[in-house]
Design an enzyme around this catalytic site. Structure first.
Site, mmCIF file in Angstrom:
data_model
loop_
_atom_site.group_PDB
_atom_site.id
_atom_site.type_symbol
_atom_site.label_atom_id
_atom_site.label_comp_id
_atom_site.label_asym_id
_atom_site.label_seq_id
_atom_site.Cartn_x
_atom_site.Cartn_y
_atom_site.Cartn_z
ATOM 1 N N HIS A 51 4.229 16.865 -57.386
ATOM 2 C CA HIS A 51 2.849 16.230 -57.688
ATOM 3 C C HIS A 51 2.912 14.626 -58.197
ATOM 4 C CE1 HIS A 51 -1.342 16.283 -58.705
ATOM 5 N NE2 HIS A 51 -1.300 16.133 -59.713
ATOM 6 N N ASP A 52 4.101 14.508 -58.901
ATOM 7 C CA ASP A 52 4.464 13.053 -59.238
ATOM 8 C C ASP A 52 4.184 11.972 -58.070
ATOM 9 O OD1 ASP A 52 4.401 13.088 -62.074
ATOM 10 O OD2 ASP A 52 6.729 13.561 -62.136
ATOM 11 N N ASP A 93 4.411 19.080 -53.265
ATOM 12 C CA ASP A 93 3.554 19.283 -54.408
ATOM 13 C C ASP A 93 3.254 20.616 -54.412
ATOM 14 O OD1 ASP A 93 1.597 19.115 -56.343
ATOM 15 O OD2 ASP A 93 0.399 17.559 -55.429
ATOM 16 N N ARG A 149 2.800 19.683 -73.119
ATOM 17 C CA ARG A 149 3.265 18.516 -72.002
ATOM 18 C C ARG A 149 4.549 18.941 -71.399
ATOM 19 N NH1 ARG A 149 1.187 14.638 -68.975
ATOM 20 N NH2 ARG A 149 2.273 12.665 -69.106
ATOM 21 N N SER A 178 -4.904 13.746 -58.546
ATOM 22 C CA SER A 178 -4.888 14.897 -59.417
ATOM 23 C C SER A 178 -6.599 14.860 -60.066
ATOM 24 C CB SER A 178 -3.960 14.782 -60.276
ATOM 25 O OG SER A 178 -3.672 15.906 -61.149
#
Lengths: 370, 370
Positions: free
Chosen positions: A341-342, A308, A215, A146
């Site tokens: 993405h995690d 992602d 967040r 990232s």
């Protein structure tokens, strides 16, 4: 593995990419494993937006586990029996490195918005000072996912002679307008919280609600539609009676939990500065596609993840294409993950396989075979 | 084509799906074209989250153009030379229909959060009263995109004998956790704005900042990565000197503009009620997949758009599968658009072709050939 946070203060002010001289700058960092006699087994890990220097091990201070602990340690992808691993909190951060919440020695008050706008390049230039301080001439590798991957690309472009290899993971050469848009909405959530008070809140209540919303937006983009469906489905929580607009669904409860935990450890102004640095990052802004990587020697391993959608694989493919066009030795792997993405934090076995093999080959060429 | 907003007040209280009796209920609506003598050429258009009854023509009041004007009018997809088009603002809305900002006749004050939680089914039940009032026994079709499509599906399930056909566009039988998550973050943006004041703000300042952030989140999800890249790229605006964290990029300016325009015409509480109705909608919640559509006669045209990641095509395909399994006559078309979810408002020629042809065939069977 116990981990200890150390601090390094740059001997001089740093000349930022904007031209401004800024300092003093302190970087918080941790190291794992040992630097060998030839000082050629060091790997720098660059963290993502909300990460910090505590990448691995159990913190001596608060018993917390490092954010990439499953990747760093004895016999892991970044094998601390072989390599010396360094991870520093970025310039602009809020976990020990100098950022907007740090005290300005000139007036003994937090910088707030008098902290200068910084770039990914500035973060890397501060890291270079740390590497110099550790008397490491050339890193075996620089690695990150990232925003960490942006730092990797910046190292690759600016300091190809200081690294033997680079591993950008789930990242991009520049943010698309969609990526900018998500960051901007998150920033707006913070800045419209009246507690933000134009950045000057350290003596008063912090913009916790705005930061939590920011967040929550992030967490939607870190997961995939599929991984959310698998984890939460349409499961409901036990609703409070007569309460309207509470979190009815499990997924809502999860987002609230993530938002509320985040505000305990992160500074809203740091969020603004760091996301802005990400948005402004543009590896080949001058259109010198060919020039960007020309003449660089480091080997590159690019990793992306199929599901992602925040840093889609087409962005990694563009990176690979740019490498190939300029004769850079590049290996590319798209991991078939559903985590979104995690995945760079969760797909351990595939990444371990790829990275340990890649590092072994790079190390073989510069040292005696391991 | 000039358009005039009319109002209809239900003769009785409505029994909501929750069991509560609620009223009085007024619906704002507009009509275009003329009802024929057989009263069999009427089409109901159901609007999306932020839509209203002003679907077509130029408003007599404020000169604004209807939100689906390119689809409704003489010789358009919904040809007002042939059909009588009705569009009503949903129950819970804020554009003339009864919603949380309406005055409660019992105390002469706005309902605020004393307004009951409503469902997509309640919206449809209110529409049925309007259709009864207009003395229409059976609609030629009911049509809508996004949340409008949910109403279409609800008509199809509950009132198959009151419609000859149904056209759900860019919609779903139920929200995925990702869709719920986006709505929940938007709601949180509103509810963390201190001006929201637990819904009681009509005498004071409204939660405009929170509502603007909510709308900005929405607009990201309405466009596609590609359409944003094409429209904005990484184009920068002229930055204000010395201003930090202003909108530097065109895409940021666009989101700000969209957020700021929205708050002038939309009520924050309506946003909460309507998004909650969307999240709770679950066409076949009782697991009676087969039962949901069984025995229904209306013909169905399902339309989805390739780049729509908010209401992805797999959700439309599930709808089609459910129709097929239960013997419903269904036609499906995935339009190859790059506009994302906004495509249902922008892909005019393809939709016009599909819909006008479909309606012609449905009408042919119930009336003399046109």
């Amino acid at each position: 593995m116990e981990s200890i946070k150390k601090h390094f203060t740059l001997s001089d002010k740093l000349i930022l990419e904007s031209g401004q001289k800024f300092g003093p700058i302190t970087l918080a960092y941790e190291t794992y494993g040992a630097l060998n006699g030839d000082r050629n087994n060091a790997i720098l890990i660059a963290h993502a937006l909300s990460g910090d220097s505590h990448a691995a091990g159990i913190s001596k201070t608060d018993d917390s586990v490092g954010w990439w602990n499953s990747m760093i340690g004895p016999n892991k992808a970044f094998d601390t029996n072989k390599y010396f691993i360094i991870c520093s909190n970025v310039l602009g951060g809020c976990a020990g490195s100098t950022g907007p919440s740090s005290i300005n020695p000139l007036n003994e008050k937090p910088y707030t918005l008098s902290f200068p706008l910084i770039s990914i390049g500035d973060m890397v230039n501060a890291q270079i000072c740390l590497i110099d301080h550790l008397k490491i001439d050339k890193l075996l590798s620089v690695v990150g996912g990232s925003m960490g991957g942006m730092q990797v690309l910046e190292w690759f472009r600016k300091y190809p002679n200081r690294i033997h290899s680079a591993i950008p993971v789930a990242t991009t050469m520049k943010h698309s307008p969609q990526q900018i848009a998500f960051n901007e909405v998150a920033r707006q959530a913070i800045m419209t919280d009246p507690n933000w008070n134009n950045g000057d809140y350290y003596q008063n209540s912090s913009p916790l609600k705005g930061l939590a919303v920011a967040r929550m937006i992030g967490h939607i983009t870190y997961m995939s539609d599929k991984s959310m469906a698998k984890k939460f489905g349409r499961q409901k929580k036990i609703a409070k009676k007569d309460a309207k607009f509470t979190a009815d669904f499990e997924v809502e409860g999860y987002l609230h939990y993530r938002g509320d935990s985040f505000v305990k450890r992160f500074d809203a102004n740091s969020f603004l500065y760091i996301t802005k640095a990400m948005d402004n990052f543009d590896l080949i802004a001058t259109d010198a596609t060919a020039e960007a990587f020309t003449g660089t020697q480091p080997k590159v391993l690019v990793i992306s993840f199929k599901s992602d959608w925040l840093y889609p694989t087409y962005q990694s493919k563009e990176m690979v294409k740019t490498c190939k066009l300029t004769g850079v030795s590049v290996t590319y792997c798209e991991i078939d993950s559903t985590y979104g993405h995690d995945a760079f934090l969760l797909e351990i076995s595939e990444q371990t396989h790829l990275i340990s093999h890649f590092l072994k080959n790079v190390y073989k060429k510069i040292d005696k075979p391991l």
